[in-house]
Design a protein around this motif. Sequence first.
Motif, PDB file in Angstrom:
ATOM      1  N   VAL A  30       0.834  -1.202   0.000  1.00 48.10           N
ATOM      2  CA  VAL A  30       0.000   0.000   0.000  1.00 48.10           C
ATOM      3  C   VAL A  30       0.870   1.253   0.000  1.00 48.10           C
ATOM      4  O   VAL A  30       0.640   2.184  -0.788  1.00 48.10           O
ATOM      5  N   ALA A  31       1.864   1.296   0.861  1.00 46.10           N
ATOM      6  CA  ALA A  31       2.745   2.470   0.906  1.00 46.10           C
ATOM      7  C   ALA A  31       3.466   2.660  -0.423  1.00 46.10           C
ATOM      8  O   ALA A  31       3.605   3.789  -0.906  1.00 46.10           O
ATOM      9  N   GLY A  32       3.919   1.567  -1.023  1.00 45.01           N
ATOM     10  CA  GLY A  32       4.612   1.668  -2.309  1.00 45.01           C
ATOM     11  C   GLY A  32       3.728   2.249  -3.390  1.00 45.01           C
ATOM     12  O   GLY A  32       4.155   3.113  -4.167  1.00 45.01           O
ATOM     13  N   VAL A  33       2.472   1.799  -3.449  1.00 53.99           N
ATOM     14  CA  VAL A  33       1.530   2.308  -4.445  1.00 53.99           C
ATOM     15  C   VAL A  33       1.220   3.780  -4.193  1.00 53.99           C
ATOM     16  O   VAL A  33       1.162   4.585  -5.132  1.00 53.99           O
ATOM     17  N   LEU A  34       1.018   4.155  -2.927  1.00 53.40           N
ATOM     18  CA  LEU A  34       0.728   5.559  -2.617  1.00 53.40           C
ATOM     19  C   LEU A  34       1.880   6.472  -3.012  1.00 53.40           C
ATOM     20  O   LEU A  34       1.675   7.514  -3.643  1.00 53.40           O
ATOM     21  N   VAL A  35       3.090   6.092  -2.637  1.00 54.57           N
ATOM     22  CA  VAL A  35       4.253   6.931  -2.956  1.00 54.57           C
ATOM     23  C   VAL A  35       4.434   7.025  -4.465  1.00 54.57           C
ATOM     24  O   VAL A  35       4.699   8.115  -5.006  1.00 54.57           O
ATOM     25  N   GLN A  36       4.287   5.924  -5.152  1.00 49.04           N
ATOM     26  CA  GLN A  36       4.428   5.926  -6.609  1.00 49.04           C
ATOM     27  C   GLN A  36       3.422   6.868  -7.261  1.00 49.04           C
ATOM     28  O   GLN A  36       3.760   7.630  -8.185  1.00 49.04           O
ATOM     29  N   THR A  37       2.183   6.844  -6.783  1.00 53.26           N
ATOM     30  CA  THR A  37       1.141   7.687  -7.365  1.00 53.26           C
ATOM     31  C   THR A  37       1.359   9.157  -7.011  1.00 53.26           C
ATOM     32  O   THR A  37       1.177  10.045  -7.858  1.00 53.26           O
ATOM     33  N   LEU A  38       1.744   9.437  -5.769  1.00 50.91           N
ATOM     34  CA  LEU A  38       2.051  10.817  -5.377  1.00 50.91           C
ATOM     35  C   LEU A  38       3.219  11.368  -6.194  1.00 50.91           C
ATOM     36  O   LEU A  38       3.194  12.540  -6.607  1.00 50.91           O
ATOM     37  N   ASP A  39       4.216  10.554  -6.417  1.00 50.13           N
ATOM     38  CA  ASP A  39       5.350  10.993  -7.243  1.00 50.13           C
ATOM     39  C   ASP A  39       4.911  11.300  -8.669  1.00 50.13           C
ATOM     40  O   ASP A  39       5.382  12.258  -9.295  1.00 50.13           O
ATOM     41  N   LEU A  40       3.979  10.502  -9.181  1.00 50.88           N
ATOM     42  CA  LEU A  40       3.482  10.720 -10.541  1.00 50.88           C
ATOM     43  C   LEU A  40       2.718  12.036 -10.639  1.00 50.88           C
ATOM     44  O   LEU A  40       2.859  12.789 -11.606  1.00 50.88           O
ATOM     45  N   VAL A  41       1.927  12.345  -9.615  1.00 52.74           N
ATOM     46  CA  VAL A  41       1.095  13.547  -9.630  1.00 52.74           C
ATOM     47  C   VAL A  41       1.896  14.803  -9.313  1.00 52.74           C
ATOM     48  O   VAL A  41       1.724  15.853  -9.957  1.00 52.74           O
ATOM     49  N   LEU A  42       2.799  14.701  -8.325  1.00 50.62           N
ATOM     50  CA  LEU A  42       3.466  15.891  -7.790  1.00 50.62           C
ATOM     51  C   LEU A  42       4.917  16.034  -8.208  1.00 50.62           C
ATOM     52  O   LEU A  42       5.497  17.115  -8.072  1.00 50.62           O
ATOM     53  N   GLY A  43       5.505  14.961  -8.692  1.00 45.81           N
ATOM     54  CA  GLY A  43       6.936  14.954  -8.973  1.00 45.81           C
ATOM     55  C   GLY A  43       7.661  14.134  -7.919  1.00 45.81           C
ATOM     56  O   GLY A  43       7.316  14.170  -6.732  1.00 45.81           O
ATOM     57  N   ALA A  44       8.672  13.392  -8.351  1.00 44.93           N
ATOM     58  CA  ALA A  44       9.375  12.474  -7.461  1.00 44.93           C
ATOM     59  C   ALA A  44       9.944  13.203  -6.249  1.00 44.93           C
ATOM     60  O   ALA A  44      10.609  14.228  -6.382  1.00 44.93           O
ATOM     61  N   GLY A  45       9.660  12.667  -5.066  1.00 42.90           N
ATOM     62  CA  GLY A  45      10.220  13.209  -3.838  1.00 42.90           C
ATOM     63  C   GLY A  45       9.540  14.446  -3.299  1.00 42.90           C
ATOM     64  O   GLY A  45       9.975  14.991  -2.280  1.00 42.90           O
ATOM     65  N   THR A  46       8.472  14.912  -3.947  1.00 42.08           N
ATOM     66  CA  THR A  46       7.786  16.115  -3.465  1.00 42.08           C
ATOM     67  C   THR A  46       7.085  15.843  -2.136  1.00 42.08           C
ATOM     68  O   THR A  46       7.157  16.643  -1.203  1.00 42.08           O
ATOM     69  N   ALA A  47       6.383  14.725  -2.057  1.00 47.00           N
ATOM     70  CA  ALA A  47       5.760  14.306  -0.800  1.00 47.00           C
ATOM     71  C   ALA A  47       6.785  13.511   0.001  1.00 47.00           C
ATOM     72  O   ALA A  47       7.407  12.582  -0.521  1.00 47.00           O
ATOM     73  N   THR A  48       6.965  13.882   1.262  1.00 49.20           N
ATOM     74  CA  THR A  48       7.978  13.228   2.088  1.00 49.20           C
ATOM     75  C   THR A  48       7.387  12.802   3.427  1.00 49.20           C
ATOM     76  O   THR A  48       6.347  13.296   3.851  1.00 49.20           O
ATOM     77  N   GLY A  49       8.088  11.878   4.069  1.00 56.15           N
ATOM     78  CA  GLY A  49       7.763  11.516   5.447  1.00 56.15           C
ATOM     79  C   GLY A  49       6.500  10.714   5.634  1.00 56.15           C
ATOM     80  O   GLY A  49       5.860  10.813   6.685  1.00 56.15           O
ATOM     81  N   LEU A  50       6.130   9.895   4.656  1.00 54.96           N
ATOM     82  CA  LEU A  50       4.909   9.107   4.794  1.00 54.96           C
ATOM     83  C   LEU A  50       5.006   8.213   6.035  1.00 54.96           C
ATOM     84  O   LEU A  50       5.898   7.367   6.146  1.00 54.96           O
ATOM     85  N   THR A  51       4.077   8.401   6.970  1.00 58.39           N
ATOM     86  CA  THR A  51       4.070   7.676   8.240  1.00 58.39           C
ATOM     87  C   THR A  51       2.658   7.175   8.507  1.00 58.39           C
ATOM     88  O   THR A  51       1.699   7.934   8.407  1.00 58.39           O
ATOM     89  N   VAL A  52       2.537   5.900   8.866  1.00 60.94           N
ATOM     90  CA  VAL A  52       1.222   5.287   9.007  1.00 60.94           C
ATOM     91  C   VAL A  52       0.905   5.002  10.472  1.00 60.94           C
ATOM     92  O   VAL A  52       1.798   4.780  11.291  1.00 60.94           O
TER      93      VAL A  52
END
Length: 276
Positions: A30-52
Amino acid sequence: MDERTRLRLDVAYDGTGFSGWAAQPTRRTVAGVLVQTLDLVLGAGTATGLTVAGRTDAGVHATGQVCHLDLPTGVWREREGSLLRRLARLLPDDVRVRAMTEVPADFDARFSATFRRYEYRVTDAPWGAEPLRRHEVLAWPKPLDLAALNAAAAGLVGEHDFAAYCRRKENATTLREVTRLDWRRDPDGILVATVQADAFCQAMVRSLVGAMLVAGDGRRPVGWPAGLLTRRERSSEVTVASAHGLTLVAVGYPEDPAEYARRAERTRRLRVPLEG
């Protein structure tokens, strides 16, 4: 450093096709899919610190998962009106971000949490689980007695050392406080266990369910699950119930945002020295 904004994400997913929450290089998570999609929308590394709030195991579902991440404030201001819908278009069908909410910088999805609540679904119907619900309901081969299940559950409520029900990790505590544990039978005949605690150790909920089920079908006395609390090692007699019946339904936080930091500090003090 650019100013950043912390966001709370409320997430739901069907765990069937995921190898759990935590990112793994060669597995779909789940985390991998979320990060991959956020990177696609916002640019790689734009969203940081994903914590569940709670790292669910492979096959476990969620309707009330919570995580946080940080975005550059300028990016968030530009995208806040459209980001949720963009994610909905690009995420796979088995995971949804249901809400994105700006929160104080000291909000911590994991450490600020006051409880996690799970539900486990079981059918004792002689024909098994209904086809459309087979991914979220465990089919049990024997009739289950609701009163026996609740009697077994009652002895597990409270603060205990749940070593018999946990996969032990080095230097990790197995002391937990279960604040709610009960069963109901819904009108459709499905038995639902609700389990709530400040936190859980790995496989704890499914181990508790496994112990209660054999008390519920009469193969063990109703006092047997609570009797295992005297053990200081994982009990080989407890069968871990299948992951697919389990759903994370809610994570609780202090009502007053000013309490986020205080709660996080207290949790770290209790957990971090022991769990690493």
